[in-house]
Design an enzyme around this catalytic site. Structure first.
Site: not given
Ligand code: ACO
Length: 405
Positions: A242, A283, A339
């Site tokens: 987050h 996201h 971010d």
């Molecule tokens: N890098 C690589 N792969 C990713 C990323 C990433 N940043 N984000 C998602 N994925 C992949 C997942 O591994 C998943 O792959 P799969 O379908 O093969 O299993 C797919 O994309 C879907 O991702 P989920 O984790 O199911 O998406 P979710 O909606 O649960 O997560 C989140 C969203 C937590 C923001 C995620 O994208 C993440 O961890 N990003 C990196 C951390 C980040 O930048 N967070 C800030 C968010 S903005 C904020 O809070 C202000």
């Protein structure tokens, strides 16, 4: 934008449907009139106003007023609000002593979260959550004192004396001065940097039912005081998935170290089966470019004109270019989020990475407060109490110690 909720409970005797929706992927937790997001189109609006217009034309405290009250303030209303916030920036001297007790290497975000929780013991009147006047006093205190507590957390980690608020300065300039001032010298805030941070604060002020806001609403639904509820929000924001992501992005860019290492890094993300992530990408709601990231990219250019270019910018830009053309990221609709570039600006402005999530928490306090007040004044709101799908052992009899395997 419709309120077309399907009726899932037909009467008092009908339990209705129980959905299994871990992490609320497809569940609305509340009704809200504050912030609108269209994740597919990349739209973000506060009280109907597009984020791009607010970032260009408004100020952070004006946006704070808008989020809290639903309408933009008149000149007089804004002046009054400014005055009110400015005159609540001081903290009780014992708050300072409380912060002195933290270890020298404590993370600033953990200090801020604990100190905000401690405020409930300084303001016992905060438990009067049904009293509109009391609510507004606590909200004003929270918004006004957050920069002071945040700056104190920074000074504590640096072993520097705390600097008291200067009520002649703007909200942002006051915060910067409390961070940067050394000894008795006056710190002159560069107007471009002051405006840049003000814009970043606008962009971070609210984002509907994200993890930290949901925490504030959930904890607040027990009718606890707002300091305890907001402290829970800060705890949620601390996590690397987050608000801690901006810190993680900077560490990731430093680890990559050079543009030539990007393909190798991307390969390790793709082959890691979700273990390793490209931080600052993806996201839960945005399945296109995060509109806040677009504004931040523009602000970054203005800041770097003043501070000189952050050497990590080249890596970030190339990383974005390669990721946006890569099938793995395209297929999963992973775009830069708020971010991805914000940390580069904070670093150029001289903030340590540990302060990045704190810089997120200061403006988000406004959103948490607006959402908290909307929740406690919502007649349909009850204590948050989700159900579960039980997967444990069926009923069985107690086994005495000497009969256990
Ligand atoms: N890098 C690589 N792969 C990713 C990323 C990433 N940043 N984000 C998602 N994925 C992949 C997942 O591994 C998943 O792959 P799969 O379908 O093969 O299993 C797919 O994309 C879907 O991702 P989920 O984790 O199911 O998406 P979710 O909606 O649960 O997560 C989140 C969203 C937590 C923001 C995620 O994208 C993440 O961890 N990003 C990196 C951390 C980040 O930048 N967070 C800030 C968010 S903005 C904020 O809070 C202000």
């Amino acid at each position: 934008r419709t309120n077309a909720l399907r009726q899932i409970k037909t009467g008092d005797d009908d339990f209705g449907l129980m959905g299994y929706d871990p992490a609320f992927l497809n569940t609305a937790n509340c009704k809200s009139a504050i912030t609108f997001i269209d994740g597919d189109k990349g739209i973000l609006e506060y009280r109907g106003y597009p984020i791009e217009q607010l970032a260009e034309k408004s100020s952070f405290l004006e946006v704070a007023y808008l989020l809290l009250n639903g309408e933009l303030p008149s000149e007089k209303e804004l002046q009054q609000f400014n005055h009110l916030v400015t005159h609540h920036t001081y903290v009780h001297e014992n708050v300072k002593s409380f912060m002195d007790g933290f270890r020298y290497d404590a993370h600033p975000m953990s200090m801020v979260s604990s100190t905000v929780a401690a405020l409930s013991s300084f303001y016992p009147d905060a438990k009067n959550i049904k009293d509109p006047l009391s609510r507004r006093i606590q909200i004003t205190r929270l918004i006004a004192k957050m920069p002071t507590i945040a700056a104190f957390s920074y000074r504590h980690t640096m072993g520097l004396p705390y600097i008291y608020p200067d009520n002649d300065l703007s909200y942002v300039a006051n915060f910067l001065a409390m961070i940067k001032r050394i000894g008795t010298s006056t710190y002159k805030v560069h107007p471009v940097l002051e405006r840049a941070l003000d814009i970043l604060f606008i962009l971070h002020a609210d984002h509907e039912q994200n993890c930290s806001t949901t925490s504030v609403r959930t904890v607040g639904s027990s009718e606890v005081d707002p300091y305890s509820a907001v402290s829970a929000g800060i705890g949620a924001l601390y996590g690397p998935l987050h608000g801690g992501a901006n810190e993680a992005v900077l560490r990731m860019l430093r680890d990559i170290g050079h543009v030539s290492k990007i393909p190798e890094f991307i390969k390790s993300v793709k082959s890691g089966e979700g273990e390793k992530k490209l931080m600052g990408f993806g996201h839960r709601v945005y399945k296109s470019y995060d509109p806040r990231a677009k504004v931040i990219k523009r602000v970054a250019d203005e800041v770097f004109e003043v501070t000189g270019k952050n050497p990590l910018l080249e890596i970030a830009v190339e990383l974005e270019r390669i990721a946006l053309e890569d099938e793995y990221f395209v297929k999963r609709k992973l775009y830069p989020n708020v971010d991805f570039y914000s940390g580069l600006i904070y670093e150029a402005m001289g903030f340590q990475v540990e302060m990045f999530p704190v810089l997120f928490a200061i403006p988000r306090t406004v959103g948490w407060c607006a959402q908290w007040e909307e929740m406690v004044t919502d007649n349909e709101q009850k204590i948050a109490r989700p159900r579960q799908v039980f997967t444990g052992a069926p009923r069985r009899d107690y086994v005495p110690m000497n009969k256990r395997a």
